[in-house]
Design a protein around this motif. Structure first.
Motif, short mmCIF file in Angstrom:
data_model
loop_
_atom_site.label_atom_id
_atom_site.label_comp_id
_atom_site.label_asym_id
_atom_site.label_seq_id
_atom_site.Cartn_x
_atom_site.Cartn_y
_atom_site.Cartn_z
N LYS A 188 15.90 18.95 -5.64
CA LYS A 188 15.90 18.87 -4.07
C LYS A 188 16.33 17.47 -3.59
CE LYS A 188 13.40 21.78 -1.86
NZ LYS A 188 12.33 22.49 -1.22
N LYS A 189 15.73 16.49 -4.22
CA LYS A 189 15.93 15.13 -3.92
C LYS A 189 17.67 14.94 -4.05
CE LYS A 189 13.28 12.25 -4.82
NZ LYS A 189 11.98 11.01 -5.48
N ILE B 255 20.03 16.96 -3.72
CA ILE B 255 20.63 17.50 -2.73
C ILE B 255 20.69 16.65 -1.45
CG2 ILE B 255 20.91 19.82 -1.46
CD1 ILE B 255 21.96 20.07 -4.30
N ASN B 256 19.65 16.24 -1.32
CA ASN B 256 19.47 15.34 0.04
C ASN B 256 20.11 14.22 -0.16
OD1 ASN B 256 17.08 15.95 2.23
ND2 ASN B 256 16.43 16.96 0.09
N LEU C 109 24.79 23.46 0.83
CA LEU C 109 23.41 23.85 1.21
C LEU C 109 23.41 25.52 1.15
CD1 LEU C 109 23.43 21.26 4.21
CD2 LEU C 109 22.37 21.06 2.04
N HIS D 1 20.13 26.26 -0.60
CA HIS D 1 18.95 25.37 -0.65
C HIS D 1 18.57 25.20 0.71
CE1 HIS D 1 20.09 23.52 -4.44
NE2 HIS D 1 21.57 23.66 -4.03
N ALA D 2 19.27 25.93 1.92
CA ALA D 2 18.61 25.75 3.12
C ALA D 2 17.52 26.60 3.37
CB ALA D 2 19.59 25.84 4.15
N ALA E 218 17.61 21.66 6.09
CA ALA E 218 19.00 21.58 5.15
C ALA E 218 18.49 22.04 3.88
CB ALA E 218 19.26 20.21 5.12
N THR E 219 17.20 21.59 3.25
CA THR E 219 16.80 21.99 2.08
C THR E 219 15.34 22.44 2.07
OG1 THR E 219 15.90 19.42 1.82
CG2 THR E 219 18.31 19.90 1.10
N GLY E 220 15.27 23.22 2.83
CA GLY E 220 13.80 24.16 3.14
C GLY E 220 13.17 23.96 4.47
N ALA F 278 18.44 14.62 4.42
CA ALA F 278 19.76 15.17 4.67
C ALA F 278 19.70 15.50 6.35
CB ALA F 278 19.90 16.45 3.78
N ASP F 279 18.53 16.02 6.83
CA ASP F 279 18.30 16.47 8.19
C ASP F 279 18.79 15.07 8.98
OD1 ASP F 279 17.55 19.13 7.59
OD2 ASP F 279 16.03 18.19 6.75
#
Length: 219
Positions: A96-97, A99-100, A151, A154-155, A159-161, A167-168
């Motif tokens: 997840k990191k 992806i951010n 995303l 993952h969103a 954005a990722t949860g 990312a946001d």
């Protein structure tokens, strides 16, 4: 000064700068009462000798923390994350990191630099003012298409949860600017459009909006 006698953080910022916007969100999320130092880019204040002593390349934002000056929004946010752990801006999960980092870099490397003031002024000078908007919209569209794909699996609420992360901080200003400044049609990007609606409900983002900054024009 803060309540314990330390100097407040100082942020050199311009209300419309999406790079400054990112840092304002980070500072708000981490709960800082910082000093806002306006730099009017349209008046060329970023090119003055006084500001070039702060950031020799002449860009905002720049953050002053005691005797340390940090320029570049990514560097500032990473510094804040390392030094001030309250409200983490990166998830612990390694995937997840990653992806951010990818989402933030799409914005900071593949979209925003192509729409900044220096680039748009150069296009206007060399090609003409009518060329600016198609140029910007082309590159926003390319970046947004990539972000939608990145995303989609993952969103969550964001954005990722369901928590706001790095990312946001990059997406919120970029989407806001695309809509408000560049009249960009978000219809082909439903995920990003949904994120924009969610971001506009977050107090830390609301307080960081261009229109809520002390240097926002009154008329």
């Amino acid at each position: 000064m803060t309540s314990n006698g330390e100097k407040k953080l100082q942020l050199y910022s311009y209300h419309r700068s999406s790079c400054s916007f990112r840092v304002r969100i980070a500072l708000n999320l981490k709960g800082f009462d910082y000093e806002y130092k306006p730099v009017n880019l349209l008046k060329g204040e970023q090119k003055t000798p006084e500001f070039l002593k702060v950031n020799p390349i002449g860009y905002v934002p720049a953050l002053v923390d005691g005797d340390l000056v940090i320029a570049d929004s990514f560097a500032i946010i990473m510094y804040l994350e390392e030094k001030y752990p309250q409200h983490p801006l990166l998830p612990r999960d390694l995937a997840k990191k990653a992806i951010n980092y990818q989402a933030a870099n799409i914005v900071s490397a593949s979209i925003q630099p192509l729409q900044n003031l220096d680039v748009l002024n150069y296009i206007e000078e060399k090609v003409g003012p009518e060329a600016k908007m198609p140029w910007v919209q082309k590159h926003i569209g390319k970046g947004f298409a990539a972000l939608e794909k990145l995303l989609q699996n993952h969103a969550g609420k964001y954005a990722t949860g369901d928590d706001l992360f790095l990312a946001d901080l990059f997406l919120a200003p970029q989407i806001h600017g695309a809509i408000k400044r560049f009249n960009f049609d978000m219809t082909p990007y439903p995920l990003l459009g949904r994120l924009h609606e969610a971001y506009m409900q977050v107090p830390a983002i609301q307080d960081a909006l261009p229109e809520n900054q002390p240097d926002y024009p009154s008329t």
